[in-house]
Motif scaffolding. Structure first.
Motif, PDB file in Angstrom:
ATOM      1  N   LEU A 294      10.908  -4.040  -3.522  1.00  0.00           N
ATOM      2  CA  LEU A 294       9.584  -4.625  -3.744  1.00  0.00           C
ATOM      3  C   LEU A 294       8.560  -3.909  -2.862  1.00  0.00           C
ATOM      4  CD1 LEU A 294      10.419  -8.445  -3.912  1.00  0.00           C
ATOM      5  CD2 LEU A 294      10.576  -6.685  -5.690  1.00  0.00           C
ATOM      6  N   TYR A 295       7.339  -3.764  -3.354  1.00  0.00           N
ATOM      7  CA  TYR A 295       6.347  -2.974  -2.635  1.00  0.00           C
ATOM      8  C   TYR A 295       4.934  -3.404  -2.998  1.00  0.00           C
ATOM      9  CZ  TYR A 295       5.918  -0.589  -7.129  1.00  0.00           C
ATOM     10  OH  TYR A 295       5.720  -0.334  -8.467  1.00  0.00           O
ATOM     11  N   ARG A 296       4.020  -3.132  -2.070  1.00  0.00           N
ATOM     12  CA  ARG A 296       2.595  -3.239  -2.322  1.00  0.00           C
ATOM     13  C   ARG A 296       2.036  -1.827  -2.502  1.00  0.00           C
ATOM     14  NH1 ARG A 296       0.271  -8.248  -1.262  1.00  0.00           N
ATOM     15  NH2 ARG A 296      -1.648  -7.310  -0.460  1.00  0.00           N
ATOM     16  N   GLN A 297       0.757  -1.730  -2.829  1.00  0.00           N
ATOM     17  CA  GLN A 297       0.222  -0.442  -3.248  1.00  0.00           C
ATOM     18  C   GLN A 297      -0.089   0.517  -2.096  1.00  0.00           C
ATOM     19  OE1 GLN A 297      -0.448   1.071  -6.301  1.00  0.00           O
ATOM     20  NE2 GLN A 297       0.877  -0.502  -7.197  1.00  0.00           N
ATOM     21  N   THR A 298      -0.117   0.031  -0.879  1.00  0.00           N
ATOM     22  CA  THR A 298      -0.342   0.909   0.266  1.00  0.00           C
ATOM     23  C   THR A 298       0.824   0.780   1.240  1.00  0.00           C
ATOM     24  OG1 THR A 298      -1.523  -0.746   1.599  1.00  0.00           O
ATOM     25  CG2 THR A 298      -2.835   0.591   0.059  1.00  0.00           C
ATOM     26  N   GLY A 299       1.018   1.818   2.038  1.00  0.00           N
ATOM     27  CA  GLY A 299       2.048   1.764   3.055  1.00  0.00           C
ATOM     28  C   GLY A 299       1.799   0.662   4.058  1.00  0.00           C
ATOM     29  N   THR A 300       0.520   0.472   4.416  1.00  0.00           N
ATOM     30  CA  THR A 300       0.176  -0.592   5.364  1.00  0.00           C
ATOM     31  C   THR A 300       0.495  -1.963   4.783  1.00  0.00           C
ATOM     32  OG1 THR A 300      -1.581   0.748   6.348  1.00  0.00           O
ATOM     33  CG2 THR A 300      -1.697  -1.628   6.701  1.00  0.00           C
ATOM     34  N   GLY A 301       0.157  -2.152   3.515  1.00  0.00           N
ATOM     35  CA  GLY A 301       0.428  -3.427   2.880  1.00  0.00           C
ATOM     36  C   GLY A 301       1.914  -3.707   2.762  1.00  0.00           C
ATOM     37  N   THR A 302       2.688  -2.690   2.425  1.00  0.00           N
ATOM     38  CA  THR A 302       4.132  -2.873   2.313  1.00  0.00           C
ATOM     39  C   THR A 302       4.738  -3.163   3.679  1.00  0.00           C
ATOM     40  OG1 THR A 302       4.217  -1.401   0.392  1.00  0.00           O
ATOM     41  CG2 THR A 302       6.287  -1.792   1.561  1.00  0.00           C
ATOM     42  N   ALA A 303       4.260  -2.467   4.706  1.00  0.00           N
ATOM     43  CA  ALA A 303       4.751  -2.731   6.055  1.00  0.00           C
ATOM     44  C   ALA A 303       4.437  -4.163   6.480  1.00  0.00           C
ATOM     45  CB  ALA A 303       4.128  -1.735   7.040  1.00  0.00           C
TER      46      ALA A 303
END
Length: 324
Positions: A294-303
């Motif tokens: 699962l992921y969000r659209q930015t690396g910061t958001g996924t982190a």
């Protein structure tokens, strides 16, 4: 419509507009709908009990249009999300488009959406970038362009198919109508997030147009503001780390479980594993997020998502109480 029939770019579209105390801005939005180059549309406005000039502005607009083109109904008076879901529950067959009350559409918005949808067989969901504007419609900046893939693994944890730009072809709209009852019952946070989850889960074609479709007006009463500034991004990261985000995930999951038969088999399995991780302690939940991809659209958001999971912010012990 047969699931394998392509969308006619000249097809009639039903526009669903949720209104509430929008007298200051709604006239400009209605004018922009009237100015669409795609002429075959009907508009249903659900007003949530406005006590300003909104009902009269809508009524005057309806009177200026051909008989039957504009329909006004009473909303459920339970907030914007429930107002949109109510509109969806009464929408006729065929393509639909969501509309906010305070934006201004570009003249080719509907035409461009239908042209994009016409390339796909089966269900398809179109959304687009916007031009963020101030309360006087002075352009400020284009909205973010999402570069990671669209899909169910993203939709479960992030809303990126903006409702004010979303247009659904007839098969996708039919799926949403079949799923709307549980969404109304579970008091979801956002109708467009839910719609992205349903269409992605059902295997619909997902289109995010890099060309903006409207002026997205920002003002103090905006239900959801811009997400492209450092401050806005920081606020969204903060929301991920707050407990209410876990409650939103749980409510979305509960609504999807009721309509799981509409989802592709692989997405049913993802949904089940996602529901299980929402009950797990932090380290186990974070590990399962990684396994599911699962992921969000930015690396910061996924982190931030993984940090929230690790901190136990996604955990739901027993029945959830969604926070609006």
């Amino acid at each position: 419509m047969d699931r394998q029939t392509r969308t006619d770019p000249d097809a009639p579209v039903t526009i669903l507009l949720a209104s509430y105390r929008g007298a200051r801005f709604i006239g400009a939005q209605l004018d922009s709908i009237a100015a669409q180059t795609h002429r075959d549309w009907q508009l249903i406005v659900s007003d949530d009990g406005s006590d300003d000039g909104t009902p009269k502005i809508i009524a005057d607009f309806a009177a200026s249009r051909p008989a039957g083109q504009v329909r006004i109904v009473r909303g459920p008076s339970r907030g914007a999300t429930q107002n949109f879901l109510h509109l969806l529950s009464i929408a006729p067959d065929g393509p639909i488009a969501f509309s906010d009350q305070d934006d201004v559409w570009f003249p080719d918005k509907l035409a461009r959406a239908l042209a994009a949808l016409s390339h796909h067989q089966g269900p398809a969901h179109y959304a687009a970038r916007t031009v963020i504007a101030d309360h006087d419609l002075r352009p400020l900046a284009p909205s973010r362009h999402f570069r990671r893939p669209l899909g169910f693994r993203n939709a479960l944890v992030q809303a990126i198919m903006a409702g004010n730009t979303s247009v659904f072809n007839a098969p996708a709209a039919a799926i949403l109508r079949r799923c709307v009852g549980p969404a109304q019952q579970h008091d979801l946070e956002a109708h467009d997030w839910w719609a992205y989850q349903v269409t992605a889960g059902a295997g619909a074609a997902l289109i995010h147009d890099a060309v903006p479709a409207l002026l997205y007006r920002q003002h103090p009463q905006s239900v959801m503001g811009r997400n492209d500034t450092v401050k806005a991004l920081s606020q969204r990261v903060g929301m991920l780390l707050a407990g209410e985000y876990g409650a939103w995930l749980a409510a979305n999951h509960a609504a999807l479980q009721v309509v799981r038969s509409e989802l592709l088999p692989e997405n049913r399995r993802i949904l089940d594993r996602f529901g299980a991780l929402l009950q797990r302690p932090g380290p186990v939940a974070a590990k399962e997020l990684a396994r599911l991809g699962l992921y969000r659209q930015t690396g910061t958001g996924t982190a931030a998502l993984y940090a929230a999971a690790l901190a136990g912010r996604l955990r739901q012990c027993g029945p959830s109480s969604p926070i609006r």
